[in-house]
Scaffold this active site. Structure first.
Site, PDB file in Angstrom:
ATOM      1  CB  CYS A   1      12.717   8.257   8.781  1.00 61.07           C
ATOM      2  SG  CYS A   1      13.575   7.037   7.818  1.00 61.07           S
TER       3      CYS A   1
ATOM      4  CD  GLU B   1      12.116   3.378   9.289  1.00 60.03           C
ATOM      5  OE1 GLU B   1      12.131   4.355  10.094  1.00 60.03           O
ATOM      6  OE2 GLU B   1      12.142   3.511   8.065  1.00 60.03           O
TER       7      GLU B   1
ATOM      8  N   GLY C   1       6.383   4.768   8.560  1.00 58.31           N
ATOM      9  CA  GLY C   1       5.602   6.001   8.546  1.00 58.31           C
ATOM     10  C   GLY C   1       5.730   6.706   9.876  1.00 58.31           C
TER      11      GLY C   1
ATOM     12  CD  GLU D   1       9.913  12.005  11.707  1.00 61.16           C
ATOM     13  OE1 GLU D   1       8.801  11.501  11.901  1.00 61.16           O
ATOM     14  OE2 GLU D   1      10.861  11.389  11.194  1.00 61.16           O
TER      15      GLU D   1
ATOM     16  CE  LYS E   1      -1.582   2.997   2.500  1.00 61.31           C
ATOM     17  NZ  LYS E   1      -1.574   4.089   1.508  1.00 61.31           N
TER      18      LYS E   1
ATOM     19  N   GLY F   1       1.791   4.506  13.128  1.00 57.35           N
ATOM     20  CA  GLY F   1       2.399   3.201  13.408  1.00 57.35           C
ATOM     21  C   GLY F   1       1.797   2.550  14.649  1.00 57.35           C
TER      22      GLY F   1
HETATM   23  O1  TXE Z   1       2.572   9.900   7.496  1.00 56.87           O
HETATM   24  P1  TXE Z   1       1.679   8.630   7.739  1.00 56.87           P
HETATM   25  P2  TXE Z   1       2.089  11.330   6.951  1.00 56.87           P
HETATM   26  C1  TXE Z   1       6.251  11.425   9.598  1.00 56.87           C
HETATM   27  C2  TXE Z   1       6.753  12.822   9.361  1.00 56.87           C
HETATM   28  C3  TXE Z   1       5.594  13.490   8.721  1.00 56.87           C
HETATM   29  C4  TXE Z   1       4.458  12.837   9.441  1.00 56.87           C
HETATM   30  C5  TXE Z   1       3.157  12.837   8.732  1.00 56.87           C
HETATM   31  O2  TXE Z   1       7.024  13.437  10.581  1.00 56.87           O
HETATM   32  O3  TXE Z   1       5.584  14.862   8.923  1.00 56.87           O
HETATM   33  O4  TXE Z   1       4.873  11.501   9.586  1.00 56.87           O
HETATM   34  O5  TXE Z   1       3.262  12.241   7.465  1.00 56.87           O
HETATM   35  C6  TXE Z   1      -0.471   5.249   5.644  1.00 56.87           C
HETATM   36  N1  TXE Z   1      -3.703   3.226   8.999  1.00 56.87           N
HETATM   37  N2  TXE Z   1       6.668  10.457   8.591  1.00 56.87           N
HETATM   38  O6  TXE Z   1       0.831  11.793   7.586  1.00 56.87           O
HETATM   39  O7  TXE Z   1       0.252   9.041   7.798  1.00 56.87           O
HETATM   40  C7  TXE Z   1      -0.238   6.312   4.603  1.00 56.87           C
HETATM   41  O8  TXE Z   1      -1.188   6.192   3.562  1.00 56.87           O
HETATM   42  C8  TXE Z   1      -2.837   2.633   8.197  1.00 56.87           C
HETATM   43  C9  TXE Z   1       7.840   9.738   8.908  1.00 56.87           C
HETATM   44  O9  TXE Z   1       2.046  11.280   5.503  1.00 56.87           O
HETATM   45  O10 TXE Z   1       2.245   7.862   8.846  1.00 56.87           O
HETATM   46  C10 TXE Z   1       1.169   6.013   4.173  1.00 56.87           C
HETATM   47  O11 TXE Z   1       1.149   4.907   3.259  1.00 56.87           O
HETATM   48  N3  TXE Z   1      -2.038   3.285   7.351  1.00 56.87           N
HETATM   49  C11 TXE Z   1       8.053   8.591   8.034  1.00 56.87           C
HETATM   50  C12 TXE Z   1       1.841   5.589   5.473  1.00 56.87           C
HETATM   51  O12 TXE Z   1       0.772   5.176   6.316  1.00 56.87           O
HETATM   52  C13 TXE Z   1      -2.141   4.615   7.328  1.00 56.87           C
HETATM   53  C14 TXE Z   1       7.614   8.671   6.637  1.00 56.87           C
HETATM   54  C15 TXE Z   1       2.650   6.691   6.172  1.00 56.87           C
HETATM   55  O13 TXE Z   1       1.841   7.834   6.352  1.00 56.87           O
HETATM   56  C16 TXE Z   1      -3.063   5.307   8.153  1.00 56.87           C
HETATM   57  C17 TXE Z   1       6.369   9.393   6.484  1.00 56.87           C
HETATM   58  C18 TXE Z   1      -3.860   4.539   9.023  1.00 56.87           C
HETATM   59  N4  TXE Z   1      -4.719   5.102   9.879  1.00 56.87           N
HETATM   60  C19 TXE Z   1       5.979  10.287   7.434  1.00 56.87           C
HETATM   61  N5  TXE Z   1      -2.932   6.627   7.915  1.00 56.87           N
HETATM   62  C20 TXE Z   1       9.402   7.913   8.202  1.00 56.87           C
HETATM   63  N6  TXE Z   1       9.822   7.676   9.419  1.00 56.87           N
HETATM   64  O14 TXE Z   1      10.039   7.559   7.235  1.00 56.87           O
HETATM   65  C21 TXE Z   1      -1.977   6.766   6.983  1.00 56.87           C
HETATM   66  N7  TXE Z   1      -1.516   5.553   6.615  1.00 56.87           N
END
Ligand code: TXE
Length: 517
Positions: free
Chosen positions: A307, A273, A251, A406, A198, A256
C-alpha cells in the site's frame, strides 16, 4: 492433494506440517475451535501453479452472528475479568508459539499470497511477532488520569478510566495477511478487546493458524475468532452488525468507503487504512546508488502489492538520466520465480483478476504516452502465468492514470522536475496521502521537504520502513486512524469520565464567589 501442488511442494522440500495444514478443508475459527458452516466452499488457488490448494468455508451472516456471540461472551466472561499482566503473558506466549512455527507460517504466506518465502519469513512473520511482543508490553500500561476540575464548585474528585471498546472486527487484505492481522489483533488484545478477523478470501491460511495457536496457548474461547468468506458478504455483515463496537479495515479506497458508510449506521468506531500513490522526490543532492536501490525495494517488494509503494518518482533534471539507468539495471536484475524459491524477488501476483488489472494499467500508461523503459513494455503478455516483470515508465505526467491511481503491482513511473516548489506541489497533488519519500544527502533539505509533503509516513533516504513503535496510517483518501505505535491504542479504548462530589462539602457563600470573581 492436487498433482501440480504436490509436485511444486516436492520441488521445494515443503515440510510435512505445511502439507497437512492445507491438505484439508479450511473452516472458520469461532469460540476456540474450527467449525465448518456456511454455504459450501470457496476454491483457494496457489498463485505460482494456479492450482487448487484447498477449499475454504464460504461463510454467511449466520457465521458472523456466531462469532459475535462468542466474542461478546468472552468479553463479559473470563477475558473481561483477566488481569492485564495475565493478558500480557498470553500475548507473549502467542508470539513465542508463532516464533516456533515461523517456518510453517512463512510457507503459508508464500503459497497463499504467492509471495517470496524469504520476504515472508523476514518481513511478514518477523514483523507479526515483533508487533505482538511490542503490544504485549502495553497491556499493563493503559491508564486513565486524575485531573483537577477547573470550574466546579465544592470539592470533587475527577478522573478518567480507559476501557476496552468491546468487540472488534478486523478486515484484512491479501497482500500482507499475517502482518496486517497482527497490526489489528495485537493492539486490540492489549486493550482487552475481543476480535473477529475476516481475512481476504484469497489468503485465509495464516489467520486460521494464528487463531489455532491462540487457543493452544490458553486464550479463552471467543477472544480470537476468524470468519471466512466473500468480502462483500462477511465484510458487509461485520460492518452492519450491531454487536460489533469497532471496525478496523485495511484494503482499497472504494471498499473502505462502503464499509465506512455501513458501519456508521450502527455508529461504530472506525479505522480505515486505504490505498496510496506515494511520491518519491530525488533531489540534485541525492546519493543515486542508495536512492535507486531503495526505490526499487520500495516499489517492487511483494511484487509491488504494497500500500505504501513509492510508485511515482520525481527526479531532478540533473540526476534523472543516471537514476533512470540505475533503476532499469536494478529492475532487470531482480530474480523472478516461484514464491517457494528462496532466491525469488518477483513472484506471481495474487490472482488472475489482479494480474489483468495491473496489465490494464500498463496498457493505459502506454496509450497515454508514457515512455516504456523496461518490463512489460508492450502492455500485453501471451503467458498464462500471473507473474509480471518489473516495469518502468519514464516521461509520466501527473494526469496519467499511472501517476494518479493505485496499481498495486510491479509498475514504477518516473518524471523530471526543475524547480523544488513545483516538485512538492506535484507530489502533493492527488487524492492519497499514505507515504512519501525524499532522497538527498543534505539534511536541511530532507527535513524541510518532510515538513512540506502531505502524507502520514515520510521516509528519508529509504522506503517502507516499519516499526511496531511507529504509527502507520494515511491522510486524505488513504484513510484515517493509525495502526501500530501507542497512537493505535486509543482506537480500541473507550474513555469514561468519572465525577465524585465529596460529601459534607460546605456550599459556597456569596463572599466566596465574589473573591473568586
Ligand atoms: O481489495 P478489497 P481487492 C487495493 C489495490 C488493489 C485493489 C483491489 O489497489 O488493486 O485494492 O484489491 C474485503 N465489504 N488494495 O479488491 O476488495 C476483502 O474480502 C467489506 C489496497 O482485493 O478492498 C478483503 O478482506 N469487506 C490495500 C478486504 O476487504 C469487503 C490492500 C480488502 O479487499 C468488501 C488490498 C465489502 N463490500 C487491496 N469487499 C492496501 N492499501 O493495503 C471486499 N472486502
Amino acid at each position: 492433494m492436487n498433482k501440480d501442488i504436490a509436485t511444486y511442494f516436492a520441488r521445494y522440500d515443503v515440510p510435512s506440517e505445511v502439507t497437512s495444514f492445507v491438505d484439508r478443508p479450511i473452516g472458520h475459527h469461532v469460540g476456540g475451535r474450527e467449525i465448518f458452516t456456511g454455504k459450501g466452499e470457496i476454491d483457494l488457488l496457489e498463485p505460482f501453479t494456479r492450482s487448487r490448494l484447498t477449499g475454504i468455508a464460504n461463510g454467511t451472516e449466520a457465521d458472523v452472528d456466531l462469532a459475535v456471540a462468542a466474542a461478546r461472551s468472552a468479553l463479559n466472561g473470563p477475558w473481561g475479568r483477566m488481569p492485564p499482566l495475565e493478558r500480557q503473558r498470553l500475548m507473549l506466549r502467542l508470539a513465542e508459539a508463532m516464533r516456533s512455527e515461523a517456518v510453517l507460517l512463512a510457507h503459508l504466506e508464500a503459497i497463499d499470497v504467492g509471495k517470496s518465502i524469504s520476504e515472508a519469513g523476514s518481513i511478514d512473520v518477523a514483523g507479526a511477532i515483533a508487533n505482538l511482543e511490542y503490544f504485549a508490553g502495553w497491556t499493563s500500561k493503559i491508564d486513565g488520569r486524575t485531573t483537577n476540575a477547573v470550574a466546579l464548585p465544592g470539592e470533587t474528585l475527577t478522573y478518567t478510566v480507559k476501557e476496552p471498546v468491546g468487540v472488534v472486527a478486523a478486515i484484512i487484505p491479501w497482500n500482507f495477511p499475517l502482518q496486517i492481522l497482527s497490526w489489528k489483533l495485537a493492539a486490540a488484545l492489549a486493550c482487552g478487546c475481543t476480535v473477529i478477523c475476516k481475512p481476504s478470501e484469497l489468503t485465509p491460511l495464516s489467520a486460521m493458524r494464528v487463531a489455532q495457536l491462540a487457543a493452544q496457548v490458553g486464550f479463552p474461547e471467543g477472544v480470537v475468532n476468524v470468519v471466512n468468506g466473500i468480502g462483500h458478504v462477511i465484510g458487509q455483515a461485520l460492518a452492519a452488525h450491531k454487536g460489533i463496537d469497532k471496525l478496523s479495515f485495511t484494503g482499497s479506497t472504494p471498499v473502505g468507503k462502503a464499509v465506512g458508510k455501513t458501519s456508521l449506521d450502527t455508529v461504530k468506531r472506525l479505522t480505515l487504512e486505504l490505498g496510496g500513490k506515494s511520491p518519491v522526490i530525488v533531489t540534485a543532492k541525492a546519493n543515486l546508488e542508495n536512492a535507486a536501490s531503495a526505490i526499487l525495494a520500495g516499489v517492487f517488494l511483494n511484487s509491488g502489492q504494497v500500500c505504501d509503494a513509492g510508485s511515482r518518482v520525481y527526479a531532478h533534471r540533473s540526476v534523472h538520466a543516471e537514476l533512470l539507468q540505475r533503476l532499469k539495471a536494478g529492475a532487470e536484475q531482480l530474480p523472478i520465480g516461484a514464491g517457494l524459491d528462496p532466491a525469488s524477488r518477483i513472484t506471481p501476483l495474487v490472482s488472475s483478476a489482479h494480474r489483468n488489472r495491473v496489465l490494464n494499467h500498463i496498457g493505459s500508461a502506454i496509450s497515454e504516452g508514457a515512455h516504456p523503459v523496461t518490463g512489460e513494455e508492450s502492455g500485453t503478455v501471451d503467458r498464462d502465468d500471473w507473474v509480471l516483470r518489473p516495469t518502468i515508465f519514464d516521461d509520466c505526467r501527473d494526469n496519467m492514470r499511472i501517476f494518479r491511481e493505485e496499481i498495486f503491482g510491479p509498475v514504477l513511473g518516473v518524471s523530471q522536475f526543475d524547480d523544488m516548489d513545483d516538485a512538492v506541489d506535484r507530489a502533493n497533488s492527488g487524492e492519497f496521502g499514505l507515504a512519501a519519500a525524499v532522497y538527498s544527502d543534505n539534511v536541511n533539505e530532507t527535513i524541510r521537504l518532510s515538513r512540506r509533503l502531505k502524507a502520514g509516513n515520510i521516509y528519508i533516504n529509504a522506503h517502507g520502513l516499519l516499526d511496531p513503535a511507529m504509527p502507520f496510517g494515511g491522510l486524505g483518501a488513504s484513510g484515517f486512524g493509525k495502526d501500530m505505535g501507542p497512537e493505535q491504542l486509543d482506537g480500541f479504548l473507550a474513555t469514561k469520565s468519572i465525577y465524585v462530589q465529596i460529601a459534607g462539602d460546605p456550599p459556597l457563600d456569596e463572599d466566596h464567589m465574589e473573591k473568586a470573581r
